[in-house]
Design a protein around this motif. Structure first.
Motif, PDB file in Angstrom:
ATOM      1  N   HIS A 142       9.300   4.610   6.268  1.00 28.82           N
ATOM      2  CA  HIS A 142       8.287   5.035   5.308  1.00 28.82           C
ATOM      3  C   HIS A 142       8.835   6.153   4.420  1.00 28.82           C
ATOM      4  CE1 HIS A 142       5.374   2.988   7.966  1.00 28.82           C
ATOM      5  NE2 HIS A 142       6.016   3.586   8.954  1.00 28.82           N
ATOM      6  N   GLY A 143       8.531   6.067   3.128  1.00 26.92           N
ATOM      7  CA  GLY A 143       8.915   7.123   2.207  1.00 26.92           C
ATOM      8  C   GLY A 143      10.201   6.846   1.462  1.00 26.92           C
ATOM      9  N   VAL A 144      10.697   5.616   1.503  1.00 29.44           N
ATOM     10  CA  VAL A 144      11.915   5.248   0.777  1.00 29.44           C
ATOM     11  C   VAL A 144      11.658   3.977  -0.017  1.00 29.44           C
ATOM     12  CG1 VAL A 144      13.429   6.309   2.491  1.00 29.44           C
ATOM     13  CG2 VAL A 144      12.838   3.900   2.708  1.00 29.44           C
ATOM     14  N   GLU A 145      12.457   3.790  -1.071  1.00 33.12           N
ATOM     15  CA  GLU A 145      12.336   2.609  -1.916  1.00 33.12           C
ATOM     16  C   GLU A 145      13.607   1.774  -1.962  1.00 33.12           C
ATOM     17  OE1 GLU A 145      11.144   4.342  -5.660  1.00 33.12           O
ATOM     18  OE2 GLU A 145       9.034   3.848  -5.265  1.00 33.12           O
ATOM     19  N   GLU A 146      14.739   2.346  -1.535  1.00 30.43           N
ATOM     20  CA  GLU A 146      16.021   1.651  -1.635  1.00 30.43           C
ATOM     21  C   GLU A 146      16.432   1.085  -0.274  1.00 30.43           C
ATOM     22  OE1 GLU A 146      19.037   3.982  -3.478  1.00 30.43           O
ATOM     23  OE2 GLU A 146      17.688   4.772  -5.016  1.00 30.43           O
ATOM     24  N   GLU A 147      16.856  -0.167  -0.299  1.00 32.01           N
ATOM     25  CA  GLU A 147      17.241  -0.831   0.939  1.00 32.01           C
ATOM     26  C   GLU A 147      18.428  -0.143   1.601  1.00 32.01           C
ATOM     27  OE1 GLU A 147      17.819  -4.987   0.469  1.00 32.01           O
ATOM     28  OE2 GLU A 147      15.947  -5.310  -0.611  1.00 32.01           O
ATOM     29  N   GLY A 148      19.388   0.299   0.799  1.00 26.46           N
ATOM     30  CA  GLY A 148      20.563   0.951   1.357  1.00 26.46           C
ATOM     31  C   GLY A 148      20.211   2.212   2.118  1.00 26.46           C
ATOM     32  N   ILE A 149      19.269   2.983   1.595  1.00 30.34           N
ATOM     33  CA  ILE A 149      18.837   4.201   2.281  1.00 30.34           C
ATOM     34  C   ILE A 149      18.134   3.841   3.583  1.00 30.34           C
ATOM     35  CG2 ILE A 149      17.288   6.186   2.133  1.00 30.34           C
ATOM     36  CD1 ILE A 149      17.886   6.300  -0.850  1.00 30.34           C
ATOM     37  N   ALA A 150      17.308   2.809   3.542  1.00 29.13           N
ATOM     38  CA  ALA A 150      16.605   2.393   4.757  1.00 29.13           C
ATOM     39  C   ALA A 150      17.593   1.969   5.843  1.00 29.13           C
ATOM     40  CB  ALA A 150      15.645   1.255   4.439  1.00 29.13           C
ATOM     41  N   GLY A 183       0.766  -1.220   0.000  1.00 27.98           N
ATOM     42  CA  GLY A 183       0.000   0.000   0.000  1.00 27.98           C
ATOM     43  C   GLY A 183       0.806   1.283   0.000  1.00 27.98           C
ATOM     44  N   ARG A 184       2.145   1.237   0.164  1.00 30.78           N
ATOM     45  CA  ARG A 184       2.931   2.460   0.165  1.00 30.78           C
ATOM     46  C   ARG A 184       4.401   2.124   0.063  1.00 30.78           C
ATOM     47  NH1 ARG A 184       1.659  -0.511   4.823  1.00 30.78           N
ATOM     48  NH2 ARG A 184       3.015   0.036   6.530  1.00 30.78           N
ATOM     49  N   GLN A 185       5.244   3.178  -0.054  1.00 31.64           N
ATOM     50  CA  GLN A 185       6.689   2.982  -0.138  1.00 31.64           C
ATOM     51  C   GLN A 185       7.246   2.807   1.276  1.00 31.64           C
ATOM     52  OE1 GLN A 185       7.484   6.716  -2.094  1.00 31.64           O
ATOM     53  NE2 GLN A 185       7.810   5.717  -4.070  1.00 31.64           N
ATOM     54  N   THR A 186       7.477   1.594   1.649  1.00 32.01           N
ATOM     55  CA  THR A 186       7.956   1.302   2.994  1.00 32.01           C
ATOM     56  C   THR A 186       8.892   0.106   2.950  1.00 32.01           C
ATOM     57  OG1 THR A 186       5.942   2.144   4.054  1.00 32.01           O
ATOM     58  CG2 THR A 186       7.293   0.615   5.335  1.00 32.01           C
ATOM     59  N   ILE A 187      10.004   0.218   3.671  1.00 33.49           N
ATOM     60  CA  ILE A 187      10.954  -0.882   3.790  1.00 33.49           C
ATOM     61  C   ILE A 187      11.106  -1.223   5.268  1.00 33.49           C
ATOM     62  CG2 ILE A 187      13.365  -1.571   3.487  1.00 33.49           C
ATOM     63  CD1 ILE A 187      13.432   0.055   0.949  1.00 33.49           C
ATOM     64  N   GLN A 188      11.050  -2.499   5.543  1.00 35.52           N
ATOM     65  CA  GLN A 188      11.232  -2.961   6.919  1.00 35.52           C
ATOM     66  C   GLN A 188      12.697  -3.307   7.162  1.00 35.52           C
ATOM     67  OE1 GLN A 188       8.679  -5.862   9.439  1.00 35.52           O
ATOM     68  NE2 GLN A 188      10.147  -7.148   8.356  1.00 35.52           N
ATOM     69  N   VAL A 189      13.239  -2.807   8.260  1.00 38.82           N
ATOM     70  CA  VAL A 189      14.588  -3.160   8.686  1.00 38.82           C
ATOM     71  C   VAL A 189      14.466  -4.026   9.927  1.00 38.82           C
ATOM     72  CG1 VAL A 189      16.824  -2.318   9.474  1.00 38.82           C
ATOM     73  CG2 VAL A 189      15.529  -1.009   7.785  1.00 38.82           C
ATOM     74  N   ARG A 190      15.046  -5.204   9.871  1.00 41.92           N
ATOM     75  CA  ARG A 190      14.984  -6.146  10.987  1.00 41.92           C
ATOM     76  C   ARG A 190      16.409  -6.466  11.405  1.00 41.92           C
ATOM     77  NH1 ARG A 190      11.663 -10.008   8.910  1.00 41.92           N
ATOM     78  NH2 ARG A 190      13.401 -11.192   8.062  1.00 41.92           N
ATOM     79  N   PRO A 191      16.931  -5.822  12.444  1.00 39.13           N
ATOM     80  CA  PRO A 191      18.308  -6.068  12.865  1.00 39.13           C
ATOM     81  C   PRO A 191      18.456  -7.436  13.506  1.00 39.13           C
ATOM     82  CG  PRO A 191      17.216  -4.668  14.453  1.00 39.13           C
ATOM     83  CD  PRO A 191      16.241  -4.863  13.314  1.00 39.13           C
ATOM     84  N   ALA A 192      19.689  -7.932  13.527  1.00 40.16           N
ATOM     85  CA  ALA A 192      19.947  -9.252  14.106  1.00 40.16           C
ATOM     86  C   ALA A 192      19.683  -9.259  15.607  1.00 40.16           C
ATOM     87  CB  ALA A 192      21.386  -9.674  13.820  1.00 40.16           C
ATOM     88  N   ALA A 193      20.044  -8.152  16.275  1.00 38.33           N
ATOM     89  CA  ALA A 193      19.836  -8.055  17.723  1.00 38.33           C
ATOM     90  C   ALA A 193      18.597  -7.219  18.007  1.00 38.33           C
ATOM     91  CB  ALA A 193      21.059  -7.439  18.384  1.00 38.33           C
TER      92      ALA A 193
END
Length: 340
Positions: A322-330, A266-276
């Protein structure tokens, strides 16, 4: 009061008083509390299934309200966690049902913990990576599960019973990447197909939980409600060469895939899931982030508005950028404002 609540369901001969008792003793887990999940949960709770665990990683946004029937404008304005908001609304519908809200991303790390103490698993997700995890857990622990998918105006559903029917790997192969499929981001989705798919899922679950196994559909149902097309093809027996249900290879669980989940529906959103995990209380993180933008928080999550980008941070350390499309930026934003 209980008999009055379920009286019309008890009058339905295939369920009756005995079936209602069985429902009250049953346990179900729903993975995903979006469009399908909200319908699934509503119908199961109102039917009197004794324990319902609702699991979701996401928050409520305005684009959800068109089809995610448990939520309202205040939920979207506050950006509430879907699982928490859903549980609150469901408890108001039926206080006799035990409802557990889990605000987590289902991964190889927690799938067995969350899904193996129930009688049936229901799929309300929107990606095949999680569905392969559900299938692995279901086959490994001999738990039936209900598959459902709805996008645009078409939908698919099937009820898998380990040992009796083919599994997801039998049908689609062992590729857990699951790419190349339409999503609501790319082609949209209308509410009628969501309701129809979810209702068919619940019908199969009610048949199973009340012991009406002969009434089970036994097939894969596909529909396009806009084109008035409905099809059913038989769900075959397990394939002898299946690496999952026959050779007991549980690749989705054993590959231990982590990382970023891109394109939350539904929108430009990338989830970041850290190891810890986070390692810092949300209230303390809220105070730290307040110097960069407006922050709102509760016990489940915090939201920081950075202007063109917003961050939703959960207590387990997981964040939605929210509001980004590139994983590196996230990743960069997560590291800058939260820390890896």
């Amino acid at each position: 009061m209980e008999n009055s609540r379920y009286s019309r369901q008890i009058l339905f001969p295939p369920i009756g008083a005995e079936g209602q008792t069985r429902l009250g003793q049953a346990r179900a887990a729903i993975v995903g509390m979006g469009a399908l999940g909200t319908v699934l949960a509503t119908q199961l709770v109102r039917a009197g299934v004794g324990f319902v665990r609702v699991i979701d990683r996401d928050i409520i946004e305005w684009s959800n309200l068109q089809r995610q029937s448990l939520y309202d404008e205040q939920d979207a304005a506050e950006g509430r966690a879907k699982a928490a908001a859903a549980a609150e609304k469901l408890r108001q519908a039926n206080g006799d049902v035990e409802i557990e809200a889990v605000i987590e991303d289902v991964t190889w790390r927690n799938a067995e913990r969350l899904l193996t103490d129930v009688d049936v698993i229901l799929d309300g997700t929107d990606n095949f990576q999680v569905r392969y995890l559900l299938n692995d857990v279901a086959v490994k622990h001999n738990i039936p599960w209900s598959y459902g998918g709805a996008v645009s105006s078409y939908g698919t559903t099937a009820f898998f019973r380990p040992g009796d029917t083919a599994c997801l790997v039998c049908l689609f192969g062992p590729d857990t990447a699951g790419g190349g499929h339409d999503t609501c981001d790319t082609v949209g989705v209308i509410a009628p197909v969501v309701s129809m798919v979810a209702s068919l899922q619940v019908a199969e679950v009610l048949k199973y939980l009340t012991g009406n196994l002969a009434a089970l559909n036994g097939g894969i149902v596909q529909m396009d409600v806009w084109q008035n097309e409905f099809h059913k093809r038989p769900l075959s027996a397990p394939k002898p060469e299946c690496p999952c249900c026959q050779q007991r290879q549980f690749r989705a669980l054993e590959q231990r895939m982590d990382g970023l989940t891109v394109s939350m529906c539904g929108r430009q959103t990338i989830q970041v899931r850290p190891a810890a995990g986070l390692g810092t209380p949300l209230a303390q993180m809220a105070a730290r982030l307040a110097q960069f933008g407006e922050v709102r928080h509760n016990r489940d999550l915090l939201r920081c508005d950075l202007g063109n980008v917003q961050i939703t941070l959960f207590a387990d350390g997981r964040a939605l950028i929210h509001g980004v499309e590139e994983e590196g930026i996230a990743r960069s934003l997560y590291a800058r404002y939260i820390g890896m």
